[in-house]
Design an enzyme around this catalytic site. Structure first.
Site, PDB file in Angstrom:
ATOM      1  N   HIS A 176       0.819  -1.225   0.000  1.00  0.00           N
ATOM      2  CA  HIS A 176       0.000   0.000   0.000  1.00  0.00           C
ATOM      3  C   HIS A 176       0.852   1.275   0.000  1.00  0.00           C
ATOM      4  O   HIS A 176       0.344   2.348   0.319  1.00  0.00           O
ATOM      5  CB  HIS A 176      -0.953   0.011   1.200  1.00  0.00           C
ATOM      6  CG  HIS A 176      -2.079  -0.983   1.074  1.00  0.00           C
ATOM      7  ND1 HIS A 176      -2.912  -1.326   2.117  1.00  0.00           N
ATOM      8  CD2 HIS A 176      -2.508  -1.707   0.010  1.00  0.00           C
ATOM      9  CE1 HIS A 176      -3.806  -2.225   1.707  1.00  0.00           C
ATOM     10  NE2 HIS A 176      -3.575  -2.472   0.434  1.00  0.00           N
ATOM     11  N   CYS A 201       4.398  12.637 -13.469  1.00  0.00           N
ATOM     12  CA  CYS A 201       5.332  11.775 -14.217  1.00  0.00           C
ATOM     13  C   CYS A 201       5.635  10.450 -13.514  1.00  0.00           C
ATOM     14  O   CYS A 201       6.297   9.589 -14.088  1.00  0.00           O
ATOM     15  CB  CYS A 201       6.636  12.522 -14.506  1.00  0.00           C
ATOM     16  SG  CYS A 201       7.726  12.666 -13.061  1.00  0.00           S
TER      17      CYS A 201
END
Ligand code: OAD
Length: 224
Positions: free
Chosen positions: A105, A116
């Site tokens: 996670h 990006c």
């Protein structure tokens, strides 16, 4: 024997970090939709950064407990293969001595660029307008997997679950998929399954109930 271990918020509870779904847990105080979804971040990035800045500071002030230390000892000394997968975004496993930890996670101590995808070590305090060091876009976000996003390492975890002999779940309520499905994956491939938690979810072959700082060191001692 090959062992895959999955940990959740319960293993860090006795280090003082709140769990999500226990009484008084994080999702009672902060609505999950607001702070742990891409939509929440788009609506109010400042609130989301405030939430994770606070959790980063709290995690940095916390210390690994006996359960984290026991898992690190297991990794160091067990003659078979041990893989540690965690749903936790704190770094208490690493600070407890674990060398390899798959943070499915994400991690509080990493930042990522929403434009990006570049990743870098997170400063203690972040805000959405901080420029990305790679592309300069003011699109900084915590490197946390939010609801609706795909957790990290999924293919590699599936391979490990398919070939392990024992799957152990520690301190997780088993309510959030895909991690909640790991026990079924492991069973399908004929692994034994063990749960170490305050309460039993009944999905496992065996459950040992108790506090992580008691039952995890006991289990590790029984293996070594
Ligand atoms: P939860 O808060 O859902 O569950 C914590 C579990 O730990 C419960 O089953 C408790 O009974 C148990 N527990 C609490 N204290 C314990 C102790 N001292 N010793 C042993 N067990 C204890 O947390 P997770 O299952 O980790 O995801 O939650 C899974 C995911 O839901 C998190 O990774 C997070 C959250 O939404 C994201 O933010 C993406």
């Amino acid at each position: 024997m090959k062992i895959v271990i999955l940990t959740g918020a319960g293993i860090s509870a006795e280090s003082g970090l709140g769990t999500f779904r226990d009484a008084g847990g994080l999702w009672e105080k902060y609505p999950l939709e607001q702070v742990a979804t891409p939509e929440g971040f788009a609506a109010n990035p400042a609130l989301v950064h405030e939430f994770y800045n606070a959790r980063r500071a709290q995690a940095a002030a916390a210390k690994p407990n006996a359960a984290h230390l026991a898992l690190a000892r297991l990794e160091r000394t067990y003659p078979g293969e041990v893989l540690l997968v965690t749903q936790n975004v704190d770094d208490l496993h690493e600070r407890g001595g674990s060398q390899t930890v798959w943070h499915m996670h994400g991690a509080l101590n990493r930042a990522t660029c929403a434009a990006c995808g570049h990743k870098w070590p997170a400063p203690m305090q972040m805000q959405a307008t901080d420029p990305c060091p790679a592309c300069q876009a003011p699109a900084t976000r915590p490197d946390i997997v939010w609801f609706g996003e795909t957790p990290h390492f999924m293919n590699a975890i599936a391979q490990k679950l398919a070939t392990c002999d024992l799957f152990v779940s520690i301190g997780t309520s088993g309510t959030v998929y895909p991690a909640a499905g790991f026990v079924h994956e492991a069973k399908r491939h004929r692994a034994d399954t063990l749960e170490l938690n305050l309460e039993s979810s009944r999905a496992f072959d065996e459950t040992r109930a108790g506090k992580a700082t008691d039952i995890v060191p006991d289990w590790v001692n029984s293996l070594l």
